[in-house]
Design an enzyme around this catalytic site. Sequence first.
Site, mmCIF file in Angstrom:
data_model
loop_
_atom_site.group_PDB
_atom_site.id
_atom_site.type_symbol
_atom_site.label_atom_id
_atom_site.label_comp_id
_atom_site.label_asym_id
_atom_site.label_seq_id
_atom_site.Cartn_x
_atom_site.Cartn_y
_atom_site.Cartn_z
ATOM 1 N N TYR A 442 0.803 -1.237 0.000
ATOM 2 C CA TYR A 442 0.000 0.000 0.000
ATOM 3 C C TYR A 442 0.834 1.284 0.000
ATOM 4 O O TYR A 442 2.038 1.229 0.139
ATOM 5 C CB TYR A 442 -1.089 -0.022 1.060
ATOM 6 C CG TYR A 442 -0.776 -0.119 2.521
ATOM 7 C CD1 TYR A 442 0.473 0.096 3.049
ATOM 8 C CD2 TYR A 442 -1.815 -0.422 3.411
ATOM 9 C CE1 TYR A 442 0.692 0.022 4.410
ATOM 10 C CE2 TYR A 442 -1.596 -0.497 4.775
ATOM 11 C CZ TYR A 442 -0.341 -0.272 5.260
ATOM 12 O OH TYR A 442 -0.129 -0.341 6.606
ATOM 13 N N GLU A 443 0.156 2.371 -0.249
ATOM 14 C CA GLU A 443 0.805 3.685 -0.456
ATOM 15 C C GLU A 443 1.808 3.644 -1.609
ATOM 16 O O GLU A 443 2.853 4.285 -1.565
ATOM 17 C CB GLU A 443 1.505 4.183 0.822
ATOM 18 C CG GLU A 443 0.681 4.187 2.075
ATOM 19 C CD GLU A 443 -0.600 4.978 1.963
ATOM 20 O OE1 GLU A 443 -0.741 5.762 1.021
ATOM 21 O OE2 GLU A 443 -1.476 4.798 2.825
ATOM 22 N N GLY A 444 1.445 2.930 -2.663
ATOM 23 C CA GLY A 444 2.350 2.752 -3.799
ATOM 24 C C GLY A 444 3.158 1.490 -3.599
ATOM 25 O O GLY A 444 3.959 1.412 -2.667
#
Lengths: 596, 596
Positions: A442-444
């Site tokens: 997550y978050e890229g």
Amino acid sequence: MAQYTPPLRDMQFVMHELLNVVDALKQMPAHAEVDADTINAVLEEGGKFAAEVIFPLNQTGDEEGCKLDKTTHEVTAPKGFKEAYQKYVEGGWPALSTDPEYGGQGLPITVNQCFYEMLNSANQAWTMYPGLSHGAYEALHAHGTPEQKATYLPKLTAGQWTGTMCLTEPHCGTDLGLLRTKAEPQGDGTYKITGQKIFISAGEHDLAENIIHLVLARLPDAPQGSKGISLFVVPKFVVNKDGSLGERNKIYCGGLEHKMGIHGNATAQMVLDGAVGTLVGEPHKGLQAMFVMMNAARLGVGMQSLGLTEVAYQNAVAYAKDRIQMRSLSGAKATDKPADPIIVHPDVRKMLLTARAYAEGGRALAIWTAFQIDRELSSTDEAERKEAADLVALVTPIVKAFLTDNGWIATSHCMQVFGGHGYIKEWGMEQYVRDARINMIYEGTNTIQSLDLLGRKVLADNGAKLKKFGKIVQAFVEEEGVNENMQEFINPLADLGDKVTKLTTEIGMKAFQNPDEVGGAAVDYLRVCGHLVFAYFWARMAKVALAKVDSGDPFYKAKLITARFYFAKLLPETASLIRTARAGVKPLMEMDEALF
Amino acid sequence: MAQYTPPLRDMQFVMHELLNVVDALKQMPAHAEVDADTINAVLEEGGKFAAEVIFPLNQTGDEEGCKLDKTTHEVTAPKGFKEAYQKYVEGGWPALSTDPEYGGQGLPITVNQCFYEMLNSANQAWTMYPGLSHGAYEALHAHGTPEQKATYLPKLTAGQWTGTMCLTEPHCGTDLGLLRTKAEPQGDGTYKITGQKIFISAGEHDLAENIIHLVLARLPDAPQGSKGISLFVVPKFVVNKDGSLGERNKIYCGGLEHKMGIHGNATAQMVLDGAVGTLVGEPHKGLQAMFVMMNAARLGVGMQSLGLTEVAYQNAVAYAKDRIQMRSLSGAKATDKPADPIIVHPDVRKMLLTARAYAEGGRALAIWTAFQIDRELSSTDEAERKEAADLVALVTPIVKAFLTDNGWIATSHCMQVFGGHGYIKEWGMEQYVRDARINMIYEGTNTIQSLDLLGRKVLADNGAKLKKFGKIVQAFVEEEGVNENMQEFINPLADLGDKVTKLTTEIGMKAFQNPDEVGGAAVDYLRVCGHLVFAYFWARMAKVALAKVDSGDPFYKAKLITARFYFAKLLPETASLIRTARAGVKPLMEMDEALF
């Protein structure tokens, strides 16, 4: 069964002995009155809160998970989470590093970063509830109107309300240009927002009285793609002019995901059915505004894996000292026992030291990065602010991807130390592995981080940011090049620095011919850079330790031995990484899609 | 949501095009009538069984888990498991490769190995119920009295009864010399066995009418340590003279473990409270007898991870072709869509190809190993049997540890391809990661495997077994050294072969000074040897593919490209591994226990 002791001594070592943050902070008007005692006292209290209040809820939260009432759309977090959050609010913890103008304590980001490492060691799932608020706070602080700031920031600072980031939709995560959620202007400065969001961490819960969603959506006149996305603030309960809570907004939780880990955090599908919101920042420039949140969040994800690495290490060490099994190959060590504690076995030590070197190296990098943010935000010197901002931009994808990949390796190693006992839930080790896994996604995803590093941060500005870090390394190499005791650290550091320069140039030239070369090398490249950064910090830590190793304090001896371990057993990974990066993209692209 | 297609073509490629097993089998009286059509037909049916009967129970089994009735001590497996097992029995599958004297079909082990790969792809947790029976069968077949064989082997062969291995106790897993379970002779040829066992896979369940436990315990006059352990057969229901089931024996399930994965298999705590058993093999020589089971089980664990690697790969490929997100860096590929399928992105391909190269390389090694077992068991030539036995002994720890480490890497990569969707249970990917994790632990941790390889299999016989494999590699290198098209494969293979020889000598000499050097290098060393073996098989597969790549069958093109990928992107890991192995044990042993 699991245990956790806040690593205060090591944090103090990094802040006060390695980086001397207080000297620099004194030059910043915002932090001129911060001294080492204050920082240490705050972190000691913060460590107590983490270890005593939220750590005991970690395994129970994993077992129980979150519950959605499908009639009311309300989510109940695991038992004890709400009460712990109340204590967190009462302790003033949400305000630690926020702006005094909105009620914050204004302490350096560096302090908050250390605090969050400890929270994440204690309970990643719980920590995500307050953790997401920071991103909402940052975005509103940077891009909100005065009215939005007045409405939301004091409540977020006080922790009375929490925040979320509503980006992902079922058909788009990485590629936000595809998103479909719509915002219709109502003519009164508000918008009605309609669409569906998924994977919204802390999207709905019972910890706080209101939840402030920051939502990406398209205006009616929006251009296609990522240049047509705007950012909106959409509260769960509409806020009246006087700050009191008004009617329930039409944003609700439609379902909760069943996940591999972080069971204690509600990962919500959020339905927006004409929910009322206001625009944050300029129309169609939502992605830029969102990146303020994203960058903070990416560093935050690095902290999650750093925290898990530390707590997994501590538990694996305790087990390895206690569990007896087999004799040392070099002769019995615990002759009073029927077998030796497994810490005598070289490979058990290798697994433990890997986790330790990743934890301590990660901590040095994380604190240094946070300190650069303090410089960026609070230095009176513009050139310093700019340099700090560039360094933060450069290392953010490294903190996110390198620390989370290392966290995956380390938690898995620490679990392995337990043998079969690591695989059962009782000991808590397998939960660390499951929780750590999301941090690579997550978050890229970590692939996206590597493209951000190599493509955007390095190649797109002709290596200028990388050179800034390179100069820091170079200065240290030159300074210590004459110190015989430092040769074992300086030589491989200098060597790797040269190799990174060469590799960067090579990839840059190949990418000029074929842009896919960036994608073919980026993941290996990021890991090589991660090791360069770690080698730099480990060499610097070794220098401090060498100077004090004769003091009798065993801390420095352990630091020095861990540095040597890092250079002997972990850094050599770069030999393979450079080869595979150099092998280029052709071996990846030859296969026709149909042949897979 | 998940899908699985048995990789029959690739199995046939390995058996018939790479190894030509049928030609060799025809020289063995036991298998003289086996032809390729028979093997293919059996595997096609086996694949159908795996894909159609047990694959649909994989996710539901994970969700539901096993249930223990604490009053009756009976365990119920997840819904559908019992019925699937009934079909397995009705299909005659338990008898595939067992001795015709006891009702077996006597097909080569090679065929059974392929069948088990497919069962494990479909459902590892279910497959462990019949899988454990093979170990019990092997131990009784090799060491049982005529009466024991007559009593147990026909029922195990028919699948009417299943088997277990009861080794581990709460305080000992790796170090069986510490075990405490006691066996008291009753004077009538039976023993009463008392003690507690843990982590007993398939230890109690409702799939079969009886469960045959093979239990390690100590006789009253047993010497201390591992030379005082005897093996007993302890049925759940005592078997009457006429073969019918008698009274319930005093061995029962006291609890089930809550685990990270393989939820569908009952991991039982087994309490023996004066359970009646008979001795298998000689007194105090139970460990030797148990090793017959262990070696089969270790190869079986390799098959588990091979199966998971294959099924994870298949699902990740399907997702990567379907999911659209971002444009290719080298220009839009699917111009009719708003974004490109993610399989255009180099790093997605790298993750997929890593899983593919590990699956296909692992399959070649696994089938070759199974075929060596057939040679060992069924060749009429004693020298051939001895050579085959040595090769199997050498590669068993590699199959176990290298394939399970690779399975962990591959399933995690395949999950990563799904982004956030990989982390939620719906898609089934995170289950593959959780299930794969146990394979690195049980049947001897991968560290134990590496010590077995380097200490026992290589150094303890002065490298004789390793040289046998080295000669096979050398012969191939010499044969293909003149083939220009093969240089890209032969050169790195020859190079690695030389490096392994040199590394082995180095470690051997260091270990002479300090035995801990073995423990310090073993894990890296095993992985280097794993790559040597893979490089050999990938080079041989490339040779076959090169000869047929112009046939128009895309299978050979894909094989060749995967071989090139392996040499370019995976084999270079050895550069780091050799360095860290060579760095020796000192960096691991310097830290005092108290400093950890």
